[in-house]
Design a protein around this motif. Structure first.
Motif, PDB file in Angstrom:
ATOM      1  N   VAL A   1     -11.037   9.207   0.053  1.00 31.58           N
ATOM      2  CA  VAL A   1     -10.521   7.907   0.478  1.00 31.58           C
ATOM      3  C   VAL A   1     -10.259   7.000  -0.730  1.00 31.58           C
ATOM      4  CG1 VAL A   1     -12.789   6.838   0.770  1.00 31.58           C
ATOM      5  CG2 VAL A   1     -10.858   6.036   2.138  1.00 31.58           C
ATOM      6  N   LYS A   2      -9.165   6.264  -0.674  1.00 30.73           N
ATOM      7  CA  LYS A   2      -8.796   5.364  -1.765  1.00 30.73           C
ATOM      8  C   LYS A   2      -9.135   3.930  -1.388  1.00 30.73           C
ATOM      9  CE  LYS A   2      -4.933   8.217  -3.391  1.00 30.73           C
ATOM     10  NZ  LYS A   2      -3.475   8.249  -3.677  1.00 30.73           N
ATOM     11  N   THR A   3      -9.436   3.127  -2.392  1.00 30.15           N
ATOM     12  CA  THR A   3      -9.700   1.710  -2.180  1.00 30.15           C
ATOM     13  C   THR A   3      -8.579   0.900  -2.808  1.00 30.15           C
ATOM     14  OG1 THR A   3     -12.087   2.114  -2.264  1.00 30.15           O
ATOM     15  CG2 THR A   3     -11.337  -0.176  -2.481  1.00 30.15           C
ATOM     16  N   GLU A   4      -7.924   0.076  -2.000  1.00 29.89           N
ATOM     17  CA  GLU A   4      -6.829  -0.768  -2.472  1.00 29.89           C
ATOM     18  C   GLU A   4      -7.272  -2.230  -2.426  1.00 29.89           C
ATOM     19  OE1 GLU A   4      -4.199   0.618  -3.624  1.00 29.89           O
ATOM     20  OE2 GLU A   4      -4.187   2.622  -2.729  1.00 29.89           O
ATOM     21  N   HIS A   5      -7.041  -2.956  -3.512  1.00 27.72           N
ATOM     22  CA  HIS A   5      -7.354  -4.383  -3.540  1.00 27.72           C
ATOM     23  C   HIS A   5      -6.170  -5.124  -4.155  1.00 27.72           C
ATOM     24  CE1 HIS A   5      -8.966  -2.980  -7.471  1.00 27.72           C
ATOM     25  NE2 HIS A   5      -9.609  -2.105  -6.721  1.00 27.72           N
ATOM     26  N   PRO A   6      -5.156  -5.435  -3.329  1.00 28.38           N
ATOM     27  CA  PRO A   6      -3.899  -6.014  -3.818  1.00 28.38           C
ATOM     28  C   PRO A   6      -4.016  -7.384  -4.471  1.00 28.38           C
ATOM     29  CG  PRO A   6      -3.644  -5.097  -1.614  1.00 28.38           C
ATOM     30  CD  PRO A   6      -5.100  -5.117  -1.900  1.00 28.38           C
ATOM     31  N   ALA A   7      -5.167  -8.053  -4.318  1.00 32.87           N
ATOM     32  CA  ALA A   7      -5.334  -9.335  -5.006  1.00 32.87           C
ATOM     33  C   ALA A   7      -5.192  -9.174  -6.510  1.00 32.87           C
ATOM     34  CB  ALA A   7      -6.696  -9.950  -4.668  1.00 32.87           C
ATOM     35  N   ASP A   8      -5.374  -7.940  -7.018  1.00 31.93           N
ATOM     36  CA  ASP A   8      -5.133  -7.676  -8.443  1.00 31.93           C
ATOM     37  C   ASP A   8      -3.688  -7.959  -8.823  1.00 31.93           C
ATOM     38  OD1 ASP A   8      -7.728  -6.907  -8.677  1.00 31.93           O
ATOM     39  OD2 ASP A   8      -7.324  -4.773  -8.977  1.00 31.93           O
ATOM     40  N   CYS A   9      -2.805  -7.951  -7.845  1.00 31.72           N
ATOM     41  CA  CYS A   9      -1.385  -8.197  -8.099  1.00 31.72           C
ATOM     42  C   CYS A   9      -0.984  -9.632  -7.743  1.00 31.72           C
ATOM     43  CB  CYS A   9      -0.524  -7.216  -7.300  1.00 31.72           C
ATOM     44  SG  CYS A   9      -0.723  -5.485  -7.746  1.00 31.72           S
ATOM     45  N   TYR A  10      -1.361 -10.089  -6.530  1.00 34.22           N
ATOM     46  CA  TYR A  10      -0.852 -11.384  -6.076  1.00 34.22           C
ATOM     47  C   TYR A  10      -1.900 -12.497  -6.048  1.00 34.22           C
ATOM     48  CZ  TYR A  10      -2.238  -9.331  -1.484  1.00 34.22           C
ATOM     49  OH  TYR A  10      -2.891  -8.717  -0.435  1.00 34.22           O
ATOM     50  N   GLY A  11      -3.113 -12.220  -6.505  1.00 35.99           N
ATOM     51  CA  GLY A  11      -4.131 -13.260  -6.544  1.00 35.99           C
ATOM     52  C   GLY A  11      -4.812 -13.454  -5.198  1.00 35.99           C
TER      53      GLY A  11
ATOM     54  N   ALA B   1       3.677  -0.565  -7.339  1.00 36.32           N
ATOM     55  CA  ALA B   1       3.988  -0.399  -8.766  1.00 36.32           C
ATOM     56  C   ALA B   1       2.943  -1.046  -9.662  1.00 36.32           C
ATOM     57  CB  ALA B   1       5.357  -0.975  -9.074  1.00 36.32           C
ATOM     58  N   GLY B   2       1.985  -1.760  -9.076  1.00 31.92           N
ATOM     59  CA  GLY B   2       0.951  -2.425  -9.865  1.00 31.92           C
ATOM     60  C   GLY B   2       1.448  -3.629 -10.635  1.00 31.92           C
ATOM     61  N   ILE B   3       2.509  -4.269 -10.142  1.00 35.65           N
ATOM     62  CA  ILE B   3       3.061  -5.452 -10.819  1.00 35.65           C
ATOM     63  C   ILE B   3       2.144  -6.644 -10.586  1.00 35.65           C
ATOM     64  CG2 ILE B   3       4.987  -7.076 -10.850  1.00 35.65           C
ATOM     65  CD1 ILE B   3       6.803  -4.716 -10.098  1.00 35.65           C
ATOM     66  N   SER B   4       1.823  -7.344 -11.644  1.00 35.23           N
ATOM     67  CA  SER B   4       0.932  -8.493 -11.554  1.00 35.23           C
ATOM     68  C   SER B   4       1.714  -9.803 -11.598  1.00 35.23           C
ATOM     69  CB  SER B   4      -0.083  -8.480 -12.700  1.00 35.23           C
ATOM     70  OG  SER B   4      -0.864  -9.668 -12.695  1.00 35.23           O
TER      71      SER B   4
ATOM     72  N   PRO C   1       3.308 -14.090  -4.578  1.00 38.28           N
ATOM     73  CA  PRO C   1       3.793 -14.250  -5.949  1.00 38.28           C
ATOM     74  C   PRO C   1       4.547 -13.047  -6.501  1.00 38.28           C
ATOM     75  CG  PRO C   1       1.589 -15.147  -5.758  1.00 38.28           C
ATOM     76  CD  PRO C   1       1.869 -14.425  -4.476  1.00 38.28           C
ATOM     77  N   VAL C   2       4.431 -11.876  -5.856  1.00 40.51           N
ATOM     78  CA  VAL C   2       5.124 -10.691  -6.370  1.00 40.51           C
ATOM     79  C   VAL C   2       6.225 -10.195  -5.447  1.00 40.51           C
ATOM     80  CG1 VAL C   2       3.156  -9.929  -7.761  1.00 40.51           C
ATOM     81  CG2 VAL C   2       3.373  -9.139  -5.382  1.00 40.51           C
ATOM     82  N   GLY C   3       6.520 -10.936  -4.370  1.00 36.42           N
ATOM     83  CA  GLY C   3       7.576 -10.498  -3.469  1.00 36.42           C
ATOM     84  C   GLY C   3       7.989 -11.584  -2.505  1.00 36.42           C
ATOM     85  N   PHE C   4       9.284 -11.677  -2.212  1.00 39.87           N
ATOM     86  CA  PHE C   4       9.790 -12.710  -1.328  1.00 39.87           C
ATOM     87  C   PHE C   4       9.810 -12.278   0.136  1.00 39.87           C
ATOM     88  CE2 PHE C   4      13.393 -10.288  -2.918  1.00 39.87           C
ATOM     89  CZ  PHE C   4      14.063  -9.958  -1.751  1.00 39.87           C
ATOM     90  N   ASP C   5       9.440 -11.010   0.401  1.00 37.87           N
ATOM     91  CA  ASP C   5       9.313 -10.534   1.769  1.00 37.87           C
ATOM     92  C   ASP C   5       8.315  -9.378   1.792  1.00 37.87           C
ATOM     93  OD1 ASP C   5      10.718  -8.379   0.702  1.00 37.87           O
ATOM     94  OD2 ASP C   5      12.552  -8.769   1.832  1.00 37.87           O
ATOM     95  N   THR C   6       8.153  -8.748   2.953  1.00 39.29           N
ATOM     96  CA  THR C   6       7.160  -7.685   3.077  1.00 39.29           C
ATOM     97  C   THR C   6       7.494  -6.481   2.214  1.00 39.29           C
ATOM     98  OG1 THR C   6       6.742  -8.395   5.360  1.00 39.29           O
ATOM     99  CG2 THR C   6       5.939  -6.217   4.719  1.00 39.29           C
ATOM    100  N   ALA C   7       8.754  -6.046   2.261  1.00 34.37           N
ATOM    101  CA  ALA C   7       9.151  -4.848   1.522  1.00 34.37           C
ATOM    102  C   ALA C   7       9.006  -5.029   0.022  1.00 34.37           C
ATOM    103  CB  ALA C   7      10.595  -4.476   1.870  1.00 34.37           C
TER     104      ALA C   7
END
Length: 365
Positions: free
Chosen positions: A297-307, A31-34, A17-23
């Motif tokens: 160490v950092k924790t990343e949970h990208p579901a905050d952006c793309y569900g 960028a934290g875009i939701s 939902p936040v990008g049409f490809d990997t990049a």
């Protein structure tokens, strides 16, 4: 670097939902875009609109694909197929091979139900030539952790195969009441009055893997190595009446980390989707294995952006972790993990390795 077997990323493809490809997805997540929006079409148990994340409709309108529909072909199935086609095309775009690549397909948990639906693999074959053949695939039915199971199988497969590549990945969407209704009955959907729910999302992610270092994708003088994953089961999972002890993810961490003693893991990429149970599970696994990680160490949970991406979760997380390794000079390794609603848990360490140093070593498995 250890002498244990490794696979290498030769290509990546993704749509969310936040990008049409990997990049573009990686840039949006950085960028934290939701992509969250309050739905005007789907409602929870209290007739409250569900907060969801969806791929823009225009993507599906413009994709060059011919879909063979079945008796029950619907909008969700159409989106799942088209997202998979886009992600596979991106993952294989730089691949010189002109023959079918074995496909390990991550699918939602439960039994596959293809009756009356347009054939999944057959449609992929029709639209992803020459890389996909409908007779050269295997399905993994464990949802979020299915991609980890696919990598585990890939290690076994490529070590005993004449094929240079294997393609793993998944495509999933929650845009149908057949998926949403059972979740709503369990009060698991994110709505205005339920903050302990997740935002149903959709997306696809595929990884082209190889055991040959000379076929790995190179960026900024480095390639990405994928170590053997740790696969484990949690007896006290969401669908079980057993007491939850957190042993499943803990064991998956331990198995993934057994050959990685450097304690230089920069970040942990997590399948947490906003529900409290996953944060608790992660806390247990992290604390039991804390000595294996870097202090900061950092924790990343990208579901905050793309569900919630369902069965596309694991390959999406690995692709995002790989993108970060390529971009950040000081990052050397990340742990990626996924937990399914049912028993399966999976974790894997991916590393950045100098391409020049590896080029003379040839095969990794």
């Amino acid at each position: 670097m250890s002498d244990t077997p490794k696979l290498y990323i030769a290509g990546m493809g993704m749509i969310t939902p936040v990008g049409f490809d990997t990049a573009s997805t990686a840039a949006a997540v950085r960028a934290g875009i939701s992509g969250y929006q309050i739905s005007s079409s789907y409602y929870g148990e209290n007739d409250e609109p569900v907060t969801m994340a969806s791929v823009p409709d225009i993507i599906f309108d413009e994709i060059n694909a011919e879909i063979s529909g079945g008796n029950r072909h619907n909008d969700r199935h159409d989106r799942v197929l088209k997202m998979a086609i886009l992600a596979i095309r991106e993952a294989c775009a730089q691949c010189a091979v002109q023959q079918p690549i074995p496909l390990l397909l991550a699918l939602p948990e439960g039994q596959a139900d293809a009756e009356g639906l347009s054939p999944y693999a057959k449609n992929l074959e029709s639209n992803c030539q020459p890389w996909v053949n409908a007779t050269h695939y295997r399905a993994m039915l464990s949802g979020r952790a299915a991609g980890m199971e696919a990598i585990d199988f890939a290690f076994q497969y490529l070590g005993n195969s004449a094929n240079d590549y294997v393609l793993i990945g998944g495509s999933d969407s929650h845009r149908d009441y057949s998926r949403l209704a059972p979740l709503g009955k369990k009060d698991r959907l994110l709505t205005k009055s339920n903050k302990d729910g997740f935002a149903p999302g959709e997306g696809a992610a595929f990884l082209l893997l190889t055991y040959r270092t000379d076929l790995a994708m190179v960026r900024n003088g480095h390639i990405i190595a994928v170590n053997a994953p740790g696969i484990a089961t949690e007896t006290g999972h969401l669908e079980s009446e057993e007491l939850y002890r957190g042993d499943g993810l803990d064991q998956a961490f331990k198995k993934a980390l057994v050959n990685h003693a450097e304690a230089n893991i920069h970040s942990i990429y997590s399948s947490m989707n906003g529900e409290n149970i996953w944060a608790k599970e992660y806390g247990v696994a992290y604390l039991r294995n804390k000595s294996a990680f870097a202090e900061a160490v950092k924790t990343e949970h990208p579901a905050d952006c793309y569900g919630e991406l369902g069965s596309a979760t694991s390959p999406a997380l690995i692709a995002l972790a790989a993108e970060h390794l390529f971009r950040q000079p000081n990052a050397r390794a990340h742990l990626v993990y996924s937990s399914s609603d049912t028993a399966k848990r999976g974790a894997v360490v991916i590393e950045k390795i100098p391409a020049v140093a590896m080029s003379s070593q040839g095969e990794g498995v």
